[in-house]
Design an enzyme around this catalytic site. Structure first.
Site, short mmCIF file in Angstrom:
data_model
loop_
_atom_site.label_atom_id
_atom_site.label_comp_id
_atom_site.label_asym_id
_atom_site.label_seq_id
_atom_site.Cartn_x
_atom_site.Cartn_y
_atom_site.Cartn_z
N GLY A 42 0.89 -1.32 0.01
CA GLY A 42 -0.52 0.62 0.13
C GLY A 42 0.48 1.01 0.24
O GLY A 42 0.39 2.07 -0.12
N ASP A 102 -6.14 1.71 10.44
CA ASP A 102 -6.96 1.89 9.83
C ASP A 102 -7.52 1.38 11.63
O ASP A 102 -7.81 2.48 12.62
CB ASP A 102 -7.44 1.07 8.84
CG ASP A 102 -9.02 0.51 9.32
OD1 ASP A 102 -9.43 1.79 9.69
OD2 ASP A 102 -9.58 -0.02 8.59
N VAL A 152 -10.99 4.38 1.55
CA VAL A 152 -10.47 5.02 0.20
C VAL A 152 -9.88 3.46 -0.58
O VAL A 152 -9.44 3.21 0.15
CB VAL A 152 -9.53 5.70 1.40
CG1 VAL A 152 -10.79 7.47 0.81
CG2 VAL A 152 -8.50 5.50 2.32
N ARG A 164 -4.81 1.38 -7.17
CA ARG A 164 -3.25 1.02 -6.78
C ARG A 164 -3.12 2.50 -7.50
O ARG A 164 -2.14 2.99 -6.74
CB ARG A 164 -2.54 0.35 -6.52
CG ARG A 164 -2.47 -0.91 -5.62
CD ARG A 164 -1.61 -1.76 -5.52
NE ARG A 164 -1.91 -2.73 -4.69
CZ ARG A 164 -2.10 -2.62 -2.64
NH1 ARG A 164 -1.92 -1.76 -2.37
NH2 ARG A 164 -2.83 -3.77 -2.36
P1 IMP Z 1 -5.44 -1.93 10.08
O1 IMP Z 1 -4.71 -3.10 10.07
O2 IMP Z 1 -7.12 -2.33 10.22
O3 IMP Z 1 -5.18 -0.05 10.64
O4 IMP Z 1 -5.57 -1.87 8.93
C1 IMP Z 1 -3.89 -2.10 7.80
C2 IMP Z 1 -3.96 -1.81 6.53
O5 IMP Z 1 -5.18 -2.87 6.09
C3 IMP Z 1 -3.86 -0.91 5.93
O6 IMP Z 1 -2.48 -0.56 6.00
C4 IMP Z 1 -4.53 -0.85 4.54
O7 IMP Z 1 -3.19 -1.43 3.42
C5 IMP Z 1 -5.42 -1.60 4.70
N1 IMP Z 1 -6.20 -0.46 4.48
C6 IMP Z 1 -7.16 -0.40 5.50
N2 IMP Z 1 -7.92 0.76 5.78
C7 IMP Z 1 -8.07 0.38 4.36
C8 IMP Z 1 -9.22 1.68 3.06
O8 IMP Z 1 -9.74 2.57 3.48
N3 IMP Z 1 -8.52 1.43 1.32
C9 IMP Z 1 -7.88 0.59 1.43
N4 IMP Z 1 -6.87 -0.21 2.52
C10 IMP Z 1 -7.21 0.22 3.74
MG MG Z 2 -4.36 -2.86 1.78
#
Ligand code: IMP
Ligand code: MG
Length: 174
Positions: A42, A102, A152, A164
């Site tokens: 990402g 997130d 997003v 991407r």
């Molecule tokens: P987390 O572990 O929930 O904080 O999410 C980590 C990963 O989920 C991020 O590094 C992103 O790759 C993916 N992610 C979280 N939210 C989004 C979003 O709104 N769009 C796309 N990828 C997301």
């Molecule tokens: Mg991702």
């Protein structure tokens, strides 16, 4: 048909913020060697732009791949390293470059994992933060933008591996 995402953050807004973050990092790491760790996939576009906005000579870049999502929009909470650093980080100053924090679960896992490798310091630079969905509280040292609770895409971020390549951050409207 795949709908075209609506712009949330334009490429100009992103570029301006990346320049500011780069200047801040440049001044904070002035006298110290820095290891940039972009989290794949990402952060690949963000990291490429950020790296060029950091005006320092002693910078090393090493990648780390993490997977926490399947093909949907909800985190599984299960995090996996898909690609590991190529070199030790012991006694080094590490700056993680992430696309979005997130729930924070991926970052929590990553911080715990990196700590076992005994770096001198670990800081976080994330382009985006979605505080509404926090499950693990993460202190983000360098933050691009706080955004509302919307899924997003673009500028590195995907939905089912698509979008991407968009040059902006957008929202898919159904
Ligand atoms: P987390 O572990 O929930 O904080 O999410 C980590 C990963 O989920 C991020 O590094 C992103 O790759 C993916 N992610 C979280 N939210 C989004 C979003 O709104 N769009 C796309 N990828 C997301
Ligand atoms: Mg991702």
């Amino acid at each position: 048909m795949i709908p075209k995402p609506k712009v949330m953050l334009s490429r100009e807004q992103i570029a301006a913020r990346v320049a500011e973050l780069g200047a801040q990092i440049t001044s904070d790491y002035r006298d110290r060697p820095l290891v940039l760790v972009p989290i794949l996939k990402g952060s690949f576009l963000f990291a490429a732009d950020l790296a060029r906005a950091i005006d320092l000579v002693d910078v090393r870049i090493d990648f780390l791949g993490l997977r926490s999502y399947g093909s949907g929009v909800e985190t599984s909470g299960v995090v996996q390293i898909t690609y590991d650093l190529g070199a030790p980080i012991e006694d080094q100053d590490v700056l993680i470059v992430e696309d979005i924090v997130d729930t924070g679960l991926s970052m929590r896992y990553l911080l715990d994992n990196l700590a076992t490798r005994r770096p001198r310091s670990v800081k976080i630079c994330s382009l985006l933060h979605k505080p509404a969905r926090t499950r693990a509280k993460i202190d983000i040292d360098y933050l691009g933008f706080t955004i509302e609770d919307k899924f997003v895409v673009g500028y590195g971020l995907d939905y089912a591996e698509k979008f991407r390549n968009l040059p902006f951050i957008g929202v898919i409207e159904s």
